[in-house]
Design an enzyme around this catalytic site. Structure first.
Site, PDB file in Angstrom:
ATOM      1  N   MET A  39       0.904  -1.120   0.075  1.00 34.57           N
ATOM      2  CA  MET A  39      -0.014  -0.082   0.126  1.00 34.57           C
ATOM      3  C   MET A  39       0.845   1.249  -0.052  1.00 34.57           C
ATOM      4  SD  MET A  39      -3.147  -1.034  -0.073  1.00 34.57           S
ATOM      5  CE  MET A  39      -3.028  -2.404  -0.615  1.00 34.57           C
ATOM      6  N   GLU A 203      26.711  14.129 -14.550  1.00 33.28           N
ATOM      7  CA  GLU A 203      25.588  14.692 -15.447  1.00 33.28           C
ATOM      8  C   GLU A 203      25.907  14.782 -16.902  1.00 33.28           C
ATOM      9  OE1 GLU A 203      22.046  15.386 -14.807  1.00 33.28           O
ATOM     10  OE2 GLU A 203      22.228  15.362 -17.109  1.00 33.28           O
ATOM     11  N   HIS A 443       5.620  38.161   9.758  1.00 37.71           N
ATOM     12  CA  HIS A 443       7.050  38.580  10.200  1.00 37.71           C
ATOM     13  C   HIS A 443       7.560  38.143  11.536  1.00 37.71           C
ATOM     14  CE1 HIS A 443      10.888  40.705  10.550  1.00 37.71           C
ATOM     15  NE2 HIS A 443      10.521  40.920  11.876  1.00 37.71           N
TER      16      HIS A 443
END
Ligand SMILES: Cc1cc2nc3c(=O)[nH]c(=O)nc-3n(C[C@H](O)[C@H](O)[C@H](O)COP(=O)(O)OP(=O)(O)OC[C@H]3O[C@@H](n4cnc5c(N)ncnc54)[C@H](O)[C@@H]3O)c2cc1C
Length: 464
Positions: A39, A203, A443
């Site tokens: 699951m 890469e 803030h």
């Protein structure tokens, strides 16, 4: 035994399938979900969740080394890899149990077994006890994907790993090669590097994180290099020689091939959809490089047959799979859902620093012919970032100058994977720069940088 009849049979209980099944059941449709393994699919068991659990351990480890900066002391800082992995597996198990519970609560019939579609409207399930035949007015295929393996770079689980091995390591890599710098490759590089592995990322494209905005990818690269990760771009691993507990990688770069020795390699070169052997092609579903071709409503062209999630076109992300699941369930129930637009799906990478983005990069916006305005805000100008000790990062926004439409948002830095949703909501509501500028951000928060980045696009930033 007579075939059981359902309004909807979902094949696969990943984030696409189990969400589709729950939504279909909520809409009053008699629904079954068939799952052959676990699951929650890849996401809960071998993807999104266990990786984030591992990365949390490495983040805490990193912070412990910085204890002194915060006026704290931590001595003999170390880690027990087995315990780190056990925590990650425990998190996955807890959520996996939760999915079973949700399906039960929504009265979805769960059938554990492997499903095929022998004919339109029919599902055959091989279970432990034999074969179960189902009749379904609608079938949603949500069978997901698996790791792509390149010839010669196949995983063996010992020296060369896929993400599954990398999630359950039996040893801590000393010298690690990660092939591929998409989200999965970069997250594992970040995890293992932080724990002390000498890490190299290769890469093939001209830069790491190739789908991200070039400026954000360059920022992230600088940070990774500072952390000791070696990065080789426009480089290709041609061959791996394995033996004596070592791998010699042949890496082609700039016309030359060099060799380097590693003790572990993680292959993260993409995914292949689980669309074969189910009967999809036999029914006439078009398959493009393993992914089922569907229209904007995930329809296959065969009446009552839908494909969602990783088994169809990208982006291959859990939230896209789930959203498609809901959309298809509503469509089947006779609703008029909006199709999922890929450009509205945010992408997050949970490395250190984190990366998050939605919409068009600066380059893509220009390519699409927009005259753009770009805003930038650095983490160093934000009070909360300084207080957290996370002054490294930036938020970049890309607007259509003519209409003020927010075309894209790109972030690198602490917690940006939580921040990005603010812009996603903004984009969904078709917000313009004026709405965002008039919005009051609390803030001190990191989100104030989202405001400042918008202000900067119109030369109105206050804190830089
Ligand atoms: C290491 C890793 C990290 C990731 N991190 C993220 C992240 O941070 N964020 C993100 O959004 N995405 C992430 N992803 C991607 C994400 O896991 C997938 O996009 C998502 O799981 C796709 O959901 P799905 O439902 O389409 O398929 P899956 O999750 O792959 O599920 C498909 C299910 O179908 C079952 N199945 C397959 N065939 C059959 C059959 N014939 N009969 C019965 N059952 C079958 C499988 O057992 C599986 O349980 C990550 C992936 C990896 C590998």
């Amino acid at each position: 035994m007579a075939a059981k009849e359902f309004d909807v049979v979902v094949i696969g209980a990943g984030p696409g399938g189990y969400v589709a099944a729950i939504r279909a059941a909520q809409l009053g449709l008699k629904t079954a979900v068939v799952e052959r393994e676990h699951m929650g699919g890849i996401c809960l068991n071998w993807g999104c969740i266990p990786t984030k659990a591992l990365l949390r351990s490495s983040e805490v480890f990193h912070l412990m080394h910085r204890a002194k900066e915060f006026g704290l002391s931590a001595e003999k800082i170390g880690f027990d890899l087995d315990a780190v992995v056990a925590r990650s597996r425990g998190v996955a198990k807890q959520l996996n149990g939760g999915v079973g519970h949700l399906l039960k609560k929504n009265k979805v019939t769960v059938i554990m077994g492997s499903a095929t579609i022998p004919a339109k409207g029919k599902v055959s399930v091989k279970t432990d006890k034999g074969t179960e035949e189902l009749v379904a007015k609608n079938i949603i295929v949500a069978t997901g994907a698996r790791a792509r393996e390149l010839p010669g770079l196949e995983a063996d689980g010992d020296l060369v790993w896929t993400y599954k091995h990398a999630l359950t390591p039996k040893k801590m890599p000393k010298k690690l090669l990660v092939i591929g710098s998409g989200a999965i490759g970069i997250e594992f590089a970040s995890f293992y590097n932080t724990l002390g592995a000498d890490t190299t990322v290769v890469e093939v494209q001209d830069r790491i994180l190739p789908v991200e905005d070039a400026e954000i990818a360059a920022f992230a690269k600088k940070s990774f290099v500072k952390q000791g990760i070696k990065i080789k771009e426009k480089a290709m691993v041609k061959k791996l020689d394995r033996g004596n507990g070592k791998v010699v990688a042949h890496i082609e770069m700039g016309g030359k091939t060099e060799t380097e020795e590693f003790d572990t390699v993680i292959s993260a070169v993409g995914i292949v959809a689980n669309t074969g052997g189910i009967g999809l092609e036999e029914l006439g579903v078009k398959i493009d490089r393993s992914f089922a071709v569907t229209d904007e409503y995930c329809r296959t062209g065969i009446e009552g047959l839908f494909v969602i999630g990783d088994a169809t076109q990208g982006p291959w992300l859990a939230h896209k799979a789930s959203h498609e699941g809901v959309m298809v369930a509503e469509f089947i129930a006779g609703g008029h859902p909006h199709p999922v637009k890929p450009e509205t799906i945010a992408g997050c990478t949970y490395c250190h620093p984190q990366i998050a983005s939605v919409g068009l990069t600066e380059a893509k916006a220009k390519e699409a012919g927009y005259k753009i305005k770009v805003g930038r805000f650095p983490f160093i100008g934000n009070g909360k970032a300084i207080a957290l000790g996370e002054p490294e990062g930036m938020i970049k926004t890309v607007f259509d100058e003519k209409t003020g439409e927010l075309l894209g948002a790109h972030m690198v830095g602490a917690e940006v994977t939580e921040l990005i949703q603010g812009y996603v909501v903004g984009q969904k509501l078709e917000t313009t720069e004026a709405d965002l500028m008039e919005t009051v951000f609390p803030h001190p928060t990191l989100s104030e940088m989202m405001h400042e980045s918008v202000l900067d696009a119109w030369d109105r930033a206050i804190h830089i």
